[in-house]
Design a protein around this motif. Structure first.
Motif, PDB file in Angstrom:
ATOM      1  N   MET A  39       0.843  -1.193   0.000  1.00  0.00           N
ATOM      2  CA  MET A  39       0.000   0.000   0.000  1.00  0.00           C
ATOM      3  C   MET A  39       0.880   1.246   0.000  1.00  0.00           C
ATOM      4  O   MET A  39       1.095   1.855   1.043  1.00  0.00           O
ATOM      5  CB  MET A  39      -0.947  -0.024   1.204  1.00  0.00           C
ATOM      6  N   PRO A  40       1.376   1.639  -1.177  1.00  0.00           N
ATOM      7  CA  PRO A  40       2.311   2.776  -1.225  1.00  0.00           C
ATOM      8  C   PRO A  40       1.698   4.103  -0.769  1.00  0.00           C
ATOM      9  O   PRO A  40       2.438   5.020  -0.422  1.00  0.00           O
ATOM     10  CB  PRO A  40       2.726   2.834  -2.696  1.00  0.00           C
ATOM     11  N   LEU A  41       0.380   4.207  -0.744  1.00  0.00           N
ATOM     12  CA  LEU A  41      -0.254   5.444  -0.291  1.00  0.00           C
ATOM     13  C   LEU A  41      -0.442   5.464   1.227  1.00  0.00           C
ATOM     14  O   LEU A  41      -0.886   6.466   1.780  1.00  0.00           O
ATOM     15  CB  LEU A  41      -1.603   5.657  -0.993  1.00  0.00           C
ATOM     16  N   LEU A  42      -0.105   4.378   1.880  1.00  0.00           N
ATOM     17  CA  LEU A  42      -0.212   4.285   3.336  1.00  0.00           C
ATOM     18  C   LEU A  42       1.065   4.868   3.936  1.00  0.00           C
ATOM     19  O   LEU A  42       2.030   4.168   4.220  1.00  0.00           O
ATOM     20  CB  LEU A  42      -0.407   2.831   3.769  1.00  0.00           C
ATOM     21  N   THR A  43       1.058   6.177   4.116  1.00  0.00           N
ATOM     22  CA  THR A  43       2.256   6.884   4.575  1.00  0.00           C
ATOM     23  C   THR A  43       2.050   7.501   5.957  1.00  0.00           C
ATOM     24  O   THR A  43       2.789   8.396   6.342  1.00  0.00           O
ATOM     25  CB  THR A  43       2.628   7.992   3.570  1.00  0.00           C
ATOM     26  N   PHE A  44       1.058   7.034   6.678  1.00  0.00           N
ATOM     27  CA  PHE A  44       0.735   7.584   7.991  1.00  0.00           C
ATOM     28  C   PHE A  44       0.591   6.443   8.987  1.00  0.00           C
ATOM     29  O   PHE A  44       0.506   5.280   8.605  1.00  0.00           O
ATOM     30  CB  PHE A  44      -0.561   8.411   7.922  1.00  0.00           C
ATOM     31  N   THR A  45       0.561   6.792  10.248  1.00  0.00           N
ATOM     32  CA  THR A  45       0.376   5.812  11.315  1.00  0.00           C
ATOM     33  C   THR A  45      -1.116   5.623  11.558  1.00  0.00           C
ATOM     34  O   THR A  45      -1.868   6.588  11.642  1.00  0.00           O
ATOM     35  CB  THR A  45       1.046   6.299  12.611  1.00  0.00           C
ATOM     36  N   TRP A  46      -1.510   4.368  11.688  1.00  0.00           N
ATOM     37  CA  TRP A  46      -2.909   4.081  11.983  1.00  0.00           C
ATOM     38  C   TRP A  46      -3.150   4.294  13.471  1.00  0.00           C
ATOM     39  O   TRP A  46      -2.617   3.570  14.300  1.00  0.00           O
ATOM     40  CB  TRP A  46      -3.264   2.649  11.579  1.00  0.00           C
ATOM     41  N   ASP A  47      -3.960   5.306  13.750  1.00  0.00           N
ATOM     42  CA  ASP A  47      -4.393   5.567  15.116  1.00  0.00           C
ATOM     43  C   ASP A  47      -5.894   5.822  15.058  1.00  0.00           C
ATOM     44  O   ASP A  47      -6.509   5.691  13.998  1.00  0.00           O
ATOM     45  CB  ASP A  47      -3.626   6.738  15.729  1.00  0.00           C
ATOM     46  N   LYS A  48      -6.469   6.182  16.173  1.00  0.00           N
ATOM     47  CA  LYS A  48      -7.928   6.371  16.224  1.00  0.00           C
ATOM     48  C   LYS A  48      -8.381   7.453  15.241  1.00  0.00           C
ATOM     49  O   LYS A  48      -9.384   7.292  14.553  1.00  0.00           O
ATOM     50  CB  LYS A  48      -8.374   6.709  17.637  1.00  0.00           C
ATOM     51  N   GLN A  49      -7.629   8.543  15.132  1.00  0.00           N
ATOM     52  CA  GLN A  49      -8.004   9.630  14.216  1.00  0.00           C
ATOM     53  C   GLN A  49      -7.953   9.161  12.760  1.00  0.00           C
ATOM     54  O   GLN A  49      -8.833   9.474  11.968  1.00  0.00           O
ATOM     55  CB  GLN A  49      -7.098  10.843  14.420  1.00  0.00           C
ATOM     56  N   ALA A  50      -6.916   8.394  12.405  1.00  0.00           N
ATOM     57  CA  ALA A  50      -6.801   7.863  11.038  1.00  0.00           C
ATOM     58  C   ALA A  50      -7.964   6.917  10.746  1.00  0.00           C
ATOM     59  O   ALA A  50      -8.524   6.934   9.646  1.00  0.00           O
ATOM     60  CB  ALA A  50      -5.467   7.150  10.857  1.00  0.00           C
ATOM     61  N   LEU A  51      -8.323   6.115  11.722  1.00  0.00           N
ATOM     62  CA  LEU A  51      -9.434   5.185  11.550  1.00  0.00           C
ATOM     63  C   LEU A  51     -10.747   5.928  11.326  1.00  0.00           C
ATOM     64  O   LEU A  51     -11.526   5.576  10.442  1.00  0.00           O
ATOM     65  CB  LEU A  51      -9.547   4.260  12.769  1.00  0.00           C
ATOM     66  N   ILE A  52     -10.981   6.963  12.106  1.00  0.00           N
ATOM     67  CA  ILE A  52     -12.215   7.747  11.948  1.00  0.00           C
ATOM     68  C   ILE A  52     -12.280   8.351  10.552  1.00  0.00           C
ATOM     69  O   ILE A  52     -13.314   8.262   9.879  1.00  0.00           O
ATOM     70  CB  ILE A  52     -12.307   8.838  13.038  1.00  0.00           C
ATOM     71  N   LYS A  53     -11.183   8.945  10.094  1.00  0.00           N
ATOM     72  CA  LYS A  53     -11.149   9.543   8.749  1.00  0.00           C
ATOM     73  C   LYS A  53     -11.371   8.486   7.671  1.00  0.00           C
ATOM     74  O   LYS A  53     -12.073   8.722   6.689  1.00  0.00           O
ATOM     75  CB  LYS A  53      -9.812  10.254   8.514  1.00  0.00           C
ATOM     76  N   PHE A  54     -10.762   7.312   7.852  1.00  0.00           N
ATOM     77  CA  PHE A  54     -10.901   6.206   6.912  1.00  0.00           C
ATOM     78  C   PHE A  54     -12.354   5.773   6.786  1.00  0.00           C
ATOM     79  O   PHE A  54     -12.901   5.690   5.682  1.00  0.00           O
ATOM     80  CB  PHE A  54     -10.012   5.038   7.374  1.00  0.00           C
ATOM     81  N   ILE A  55     -12.996   5.517   7.909  1.00  0.00           N
ATOM     82  CA  ILE A  55     -14.386   5.053   7.877  1.00  0.00           C
ATOM     83  C   ILE A  55     -15.304   6.146   7.324  1.00  0.00           C
ATOM     84  O   ILE A  55     -16.195   5.860   6.514  1.00  0.00           O
ATOM     85  CB  ILE A  55     -14.841   4.555   9.264  1.00  0.00           C
ATOM     86  N   GLU A  56     -15.076   7.389   7.703  1.00  0.00           N
ATOM     87  CA  GLU A  56     -15.878   8.492   7.151  1.00  0.00           C
ATOM     88  C   GLU A  56     -15.729   8.571   5.632  1.00  0.00           C
ATOM     89  O   GLU A  56     -16.711   8.760   4.919  1.00  0.00           O
ATOM     90  CB  GLU A  56     -15.472   9.820   7.783  1.00  0.00           C
ATOM     91  N   ALA A  57     -14.517   8.424   5.125  1.00  0.00           N
ATOM     92  CA  ALA A  57     -14.277   8.490   3.676  1.00  0.00           C
ATOM     93  C   ALA A  57     -14.969   7.336   2.955  1.00  0.00           C
ATOM     94  O   ALA A  57     -15.570   7.533   1.888  1.00  0.00           O
ATOM     95  CB  ALA A  57     -12.783   8.471   3.375  1.00  0.00           C
TER      96      ALA A  57
END
Length: 165
Positions: A39-57
């Motif tokens: 996943m070359p676009l995965l350039t961030f750390t998965w934390d609660k905020q990243a998860l929330i943004k992911f599910i919202e998207a």
């Protein structure tokens, strides 16, 4: 988890909603370096905020396009996520499985493609594979054809197309 061959029914595979998966399970899944490797676009750390943004998207895609990504289950256990996302005028299929479930990819893809073939909005599906994915025989067996290499957000992907009608 035991696996069935491709010629057996996919009744053990089901689709649900990402928001129903425990947060820790998705964060653990997406933080696994074996997943990030492809996943070359995965350039961030998965934390609660990243998860929330992911599910919202992902839910925004459902609201906008009437289709999106699912949580994927095998015999009721979460094995990953994937589905269809509109990229411009094209429907792209993506699949991100937990490493111990990588062997389910072909069966899950076949079940999802059956869904696409039954949906008149989807005359074809595209697949964007990172350059790290060198084994493409399964995609070719499905009938997908290589189109071109494209750049997306600074990463290069191999684009394949599969007609669904």
């Amino acid at each position: 988890m035991s696996q069935k061959s491709d010629d057996q029914p996919d009744d053990d595979i089901s689709f649900g909603q990402l928001r129903d998966i425990p947060e820790d399970e998705i964060m653990s899944h997406m933080s696994d370096p074996r997943v990030a490797e492809h996943m070359p676009l995965l350039t961030f750390t998965w934390d609660k905020q990243a998860l929330i943004k992911f599910i919202e998207a992902k839910e925004e895609c459902w609201g906008r396009d009437g289709l999106g990504h699912w949580a994927i289950f095998y015999k009721g256990a979460y094995v990953g996520w994937g589905g269809f996302q509109k990229e411009g005028s094209e429907w792209d299929f993506g699949l991100v499985l937990k490493p111990e479930c990588f062997g389910f990819g072909q069966r899950i893809t076949r079940k999802a493609l059956a869904f696409a073939k039954a949906d008149s909005r989807i005359p074809f599906v595209t697949f964007l594979l990172p350059l790290s994915r060198t084994k493409t025989a399964a995609l070719k067996r499905l009938g997908a054809e290589f189109i071109e290499e494209i750049e997306l957000e600074g990463a290069v992907f191999k684009k394949y197309k599969l007609d669904t009608i």
